[in-house]
Design a protein around this motif. Sequence first.
Motif, PDB file in Angstrom:
ATOM      1  N   GLU A  69      49.766  46.225  39.278  1.00 60.67           N
ATOM      2  CA  GLU A  69      50.450  45.125  39.948  1.00 60.67           C
ATOM      3  C   GLU A  69      49.454  44.195  40.634  1.00 60.67           C
ATOM      4  O   GLU A  69      48.373  44.608  41.057  1.00 60.67           O
ATOM      5  N   ARG A  70      49.835  42.951  40.753  1.00 59.54           N
ATOM      6  CA  ARG A  70      48.958  41.910  41.294  1.00 59.54           C
ATOM      7  C   ARG A  70      48.502  42.210  42.713  1.00 59.54           C
ATOM      8  O   ARG A  70      47.392  41.845  43.115  1.00 59.54           O
ATOM      9  N   SER A  71      49.314  42.881  43.500  1.00 60.00           N
ATOM     10  CA  SER A  71      49.009  43.093  44.911  1.00 60.00           C
ATOM     11  C   SER A  71      48.038  44.238  45.156  1.00 60.00           C
ATOM     12  O   SER A  71      47.678  44.501  46.309  1.00 60.00           O
ATOM     13  N   ALA A  72      47.587  44.934  44.112  1.00 59.15           N
ATOM     14  CA  ALA A  72      46.687  46.062  44.309  1.00 59.15           C
ATOM     15  C   ALA A  72      45.382  45.606  44.960  1.00 59.15           C
ATOM     16  O   ALA A  72      44.896  44.503  44.717  1.00 59.15           O
ATOM     17  N   GLY A 106      41.229  46.462  46.437  1.00 56.16           N
ATOM     18  CA  GLY A 106      40.012  47.199  46.133  1.00 56.16           C
ATOM     19  C   GLY A 106      39.751  47.343  44.653  1.00 56.16           C
ATOM     20  O   GLY A 106      39.937  46.408  43.862  1.00 56.16           O
ATOM     21  N   ALA A 107      39.314  48.536  44.254  1.00 57.20           N
ATOM     22  CA  ALA A 107      38.943  48.779  42.860  1.00 57.20           C
ATOM     23  C   ALA A 107      40.137  48.777  41.916  1.00 57.20           C
ATOM     24  O   ALA A 107      39.963  48.783  40.699  1.00 57.20           O
ATOM     25  N   ARG A 108      41.374  48.729  42.437  1.00 53.14           N
ATOM     26  CA  ARG A 108      42.571  48.734  41.594  1.00 53.14           C
ATOM     27  C   ARG A 108      43.065  47.317  41.291  1.00 53.14           C
ATOM     28  O   ARG A 108      44.062  47.152  40.593  1.00 53.14           O
ATOM     29  N   GLU A 109      42.406  46.308  41.809  1.00 56.87           N
ATOM     30  CA  GLU A 109      42.857  44.934  41.571  1.00 56.87           C
ATOM     31  C   GLU A 109      42.679  44.550  40.101  1.00 56.87           C
ATOM     32  O   GLU A 109      41.608  44.756  39.518  1.00 56.87           O
TER      33      GLU A 109
END
Length: 410
Positions: A170-173, A175-178
Amino acid sequence: MALLLCAAMAMAPAMGGELRGSWQSYWLARSAAQAGPLAQAHALLPAIAAAPASSGVTLAQVQGSAVWGGLQWHADVVARAERPEGGPGHSQATVMEGYAAGTLGNWQWSLGRKVVGWDVGYGFRPNDVVQQEVRRLLVAVPLQGRPVLMAERYTPDAAWSLVAVNPTTERSATGAREPALAARWYQRLGAADAYAFARWGQRTRGSLGAAFAWVVSDALELHGSLRHMAHFDTWEDTSAAPAALALASPWRTTTAGAAQQALLGGTWTNAQQVSVLLEAWYDGTAPSAGQWRQWAQRGEALQRMAAAGGPPAAVAGNLAWQAQVFNAFASLRRQSLLLRGSWTAGAWEPALDMLYHPEDGGALLTASLAWKGDRWRWEGGLRASAGPAGAVVRQLPVQRQAYVQAVWSF
């Protein structure tokens, strides 16, 4: 773990592939600090918070690859069991890597979960924009890759890499999950390697970077890295006032403005395999000196409140939340200096290193000794904080750590 290993061993011959693995077991002893916000919270209310306990960990790692359907398939699975001192044990199995790879014209592509580590530094890597690996862990453990769609092209003196990382997140992630797009260009220039990097995150927008590694002589190597980013993920303290008690953790994620990161270092190695590494870096995403002063002032106000008879549970909770800052940032200080010395003498490798913060005089000192054979590696080491009592590293919940580990590869 035994079931995981047997299943993987049965699969590899059927697919005509390759199988390898390792077994790793270590004991990590931690000594809780007698100062700092978590120690102060524990003194007020022992049950509210405690420093991480010493623990024993066993890892079984199996890596397999095979060619099937015209594609190269790769899998890396780790089963982990941990038993903290004084607490219940737990175990889990994790897919560290799992991807398919192939070729399309002059390009090689990969799809799945994969470790993609970039940049040239040892202690800090500004342009590690895909993996975003935590550096200088006391005990080295297998990395878990990021979900990627990756394309690479190689020539004798150059290479291009294009990566879509976390494409389904999802767009709002943060740190490294973006979700992001990243690119790397490499060019060999005689005895030097040059790199250029670019990244575009859905929320943090663009960043550009460059790096070099230059083999000056048989004994000397120099390297450096630079990155500018339009925005970055960070944490902020939303406390209303230093002396006010919060009802919940005041730390919130936020997106900050432009920042820069830079590193410069070098390695010298002589004929006797004595090696010295020196690196200096600046991390503009770390808390500023002013932010650390505000953090310290809030801690002092909470201690005065406790001495004046404030509610122990509420004050202890707020002090414990003060310690969350240590897990929120890749660098605790914006300026860092790393000095490391090591010596390879046959199968033995002793090493000493010091991470120093010029802004407050704090330091982390680490010593280790390793022995490596054909299949076995034995290692042990110590890490301790040093410096003035007010230094940031002297406020860490754990001030001394020691470890012993054994690794067997098959």
